[in-house]
Design an enzyme around this catalytic site. Structure first.
Site, mmCIF file in Angstrom:
data_model
loop_
_atom_site.group_PDB
_atom_site.id
_atom_site.type_symbol
_atom_site.label_atom_id
_atom_site.label_comp_id
_atom_site.label_asym_id
_atom_site.label_seq_id
_atom_site.Cartn_x
_atom_site.Cartn_y
_atom_site.Cartn_z
ATOM 1 N NE ARG A 50 63.697 30.880 12.134
ATOM 2 C CZ ARG A 50 64.407 30.567 11.884
ATOM 3 N NH1 ARG A 50 66.049 30.921 12.862
ATOM 4 N NH2 ARG A 50 64.456 28.870 12.079
ATOM 5 C CG ASP A 93 62.244 53.910 22.989
ATOM 6 O OD1 ASP A 93 62.250 54.248 22.126
ATOM 7 O OD2 ASP A 93 61.869 52.718 23.961
ATOM 8 C CE1 TYR A 118 53.621 50.776 26.212
ATOM 9 C CE2 TYR A 118 55.469 49.297 25.574
ATOM 10 C CZ TYR A 118 54.739 49.350 25.460
ATOM 11 O OH TYR A 118 53.744 49.031 25.143
HETATM 12 C C1 LIG Z 1 59.139 54.717 23.959
HETATM 13 C C2 LIG Z 1 57.772 52.954 23.286
HETATM 14 N N1 LIG Z 1 58.882 52.126 23.372
HETATM 15 C C3 LIG Z 1 58.430 50.574 22.400
HETATM 16 C C4 LIG Z 1 57.646 50.756 22.702
HETATM 17 C C5 LIG Z 1 56.740 49.171 21.772
HETATM 18 O O1 LIG Z 1 56.781 48.868 20.930
HETATM 19 P P1 LIG Z 1 55.720 47.855 20.414
HETATM 20 O O2 LIG Z 1 54.704 47.987 20.943
HETATM 21 O O3 LIG Z 1 55.684 48.288 18.827
HETATM 22 O O4 LIG Z 1 55.489 46.721 20.739
HETATM 23 C C6 LIG Z 1 56.227 51.702 23.052
HETATM 24 C C7 LIG Z 1 54.874 51.730 22.741
HETATM 25 O O5 LIG Z 1 53.903 52.333 22.883
HETATM 26 C C8 LIG Z 1 57.021 53.162 22.864
HETATM 27 O O6 LIG Z 1 56.172 53.889 23.417
#
Ligand SMILES: Cc1ncc(COP(=O)(O)O)c(C=O)c1O
Length: 357
Positions: free
Chosen positions: A47, A169, A98
């Protein structure tokens, strides 16, 4: 942090995170399946670390310009970061982040953990004003699927003046098109499930930071909570990362070519494209029904959620009940792949013509 400042991103993508160059060492880091390690070293337990994760982390860290930690998924990464927000503190975030990020914020708010201040991320003045009293400013740029852009340097400056950390992000742009740490941001987040892996076969998340203290705190959280990546997934993501620059170059060129043609098609009421990357959102002139029909009429374009794979996919985002109501009902998000663009257009044009015919 690997010492690669003299190398171009394409070279870093190919060369970072390789085993030491000594006789009979493999060129690629192997998949290490191990739940525990001989005592007395730095890792000790499965882990806490794994050589296959470490190789991926070294490569992505080198591309973003910081130290990387990988996680089970993008949302596991988001949850680990939001977990650090103190009780009752305020988080500023784009209203069109998202939807999984929005749902995590809503869930934490509903349980009295924090206050979420949702903003129009393209309205820099409003975001700067919202930074007052916040402890974390979350940015996503371009946003998914509205494709709005944030003024990252201006917002970062205001957030830091207010004493807040800034997260970006960077899933849509990737470090090849946008390097937020170089713009002063504290943390970069990725759904490595998307472009970094690039083949729609693995779920993985990652964060990168230039702040050693923050890295230590987040590493401790990952050790404790255990939102760790699968070994095979980390290996697949690194394999995908090796061709990121070629895939992005081709997918972006395809997207730019399609944007011009989509803008001229009568079935398309609006085309949203931030000018870079390979995600394009279109709003169908005839509404949501036309959008649903489009997703069923193509031969090459696959109706599927997610994005960033080599294959072109699309979906009407409002088919998800959790998508914000401010996203147009007839918006279809296109994830443009690396196929021949003429084949992609012929397939799309035929389906669009059917809607108007
Ligand atoms: C911009 C963005 N951030 C985060 C995520 C979440 O990622 P995951 O699906 O790998 O958990 C997504 C998923 O579509 C995304 O488009």
């Amino acid at each position: 942090m690997p010492d690669t400042p003299d190398l171009q991103p394409a070279t870093v993508a190919v060369t970072a995170g390789r085993p030491e160059r000594v006789a009979d060492n493999p060129l690629n880091e192997p998949i290490t399946m191990a739940s525990t390690y001989v005592a007395g070293g730095d890792v000790e337990y499965g882990r806490y670390g794994n050589p296959s994760w470490a190789a991926f982390e070294e490569a992505l860290g080198a591309l973003e310009g910081g130290r990387c930690l990988s996680f089970a998924s993008g949302l596991a990464t988001v949850a680990t970061i939001l977990d650090l927000v103190g009780q009752g503190q305020t988080v500023v975030a784009p209203r069109h982040s998202y939807n999984g990020t929005i749902m995590q914020l809503a869930d934490l708010e509903a349980r009295g953990r924090l206050t979420a201040r949702l903003v129009d991320v393209a309205d820099t003045k409003a975001v700067v004003e919202a930074c007052d009293g916040a402890s974390l400013v979350w940015l996503e740029s371009p946003t998914n699927p509205a494709l709005e852009l944030a003024d990252i340097p201006a917002i970062t400056e205001a957030a830091h003046e207010a004493g807040a950390y800034v997260v970006v992000d960077n899933t849509f742009a990737t470090p090849l098109l946008q390097r937020p740490l170089a713009q002063g941001v504290d943390l970069v987040v990725h759904s490595a499930t998307k472009y970094l892996s690039g083949h729609s076969d693995a779920l993985l998340g990652a964060l990168v930071t230039g702040d050693d203290e923050l890295y230590g705190v987040l590493k401790n959280r990952r050790d404790l909570v255990g939102a760790i990546p699968g070994t095979l997934e980390a290996w697949l993501a690194l394999r995908g990362l090796r061709t990121l620059h070629l895939r992005i170059e081709r997918a972006q060129a395809n997207a730019q070519s399609l944007v011009t043609r989509l803008e001229a098609h009568p079935a398309v009421g609006e085309v949203r494209y931030p000018g870079f990357g390979a995600i394009v959102s279109i709003v169908l002139a005839e509404g949501a029904l036309a959008a649903d029909l489009l997703t069923r009429k193509t031969r090459l374009w696959v109706h599927a959620t997610s994005l960033g794979g080599v294959e072109s996919t699309f979906e009407r985002r409002r088919r998800w009940k959790t998508e914000p109501a401010t996203i147009p009902d007839a918006l279809v998000r296109l994830s443009v792949g690396i196929e021949d663009v003429e084949d992609l257009w012929a397939d799309l044009e035929r389906a669009l013509d059917d809607l108007t015919g």
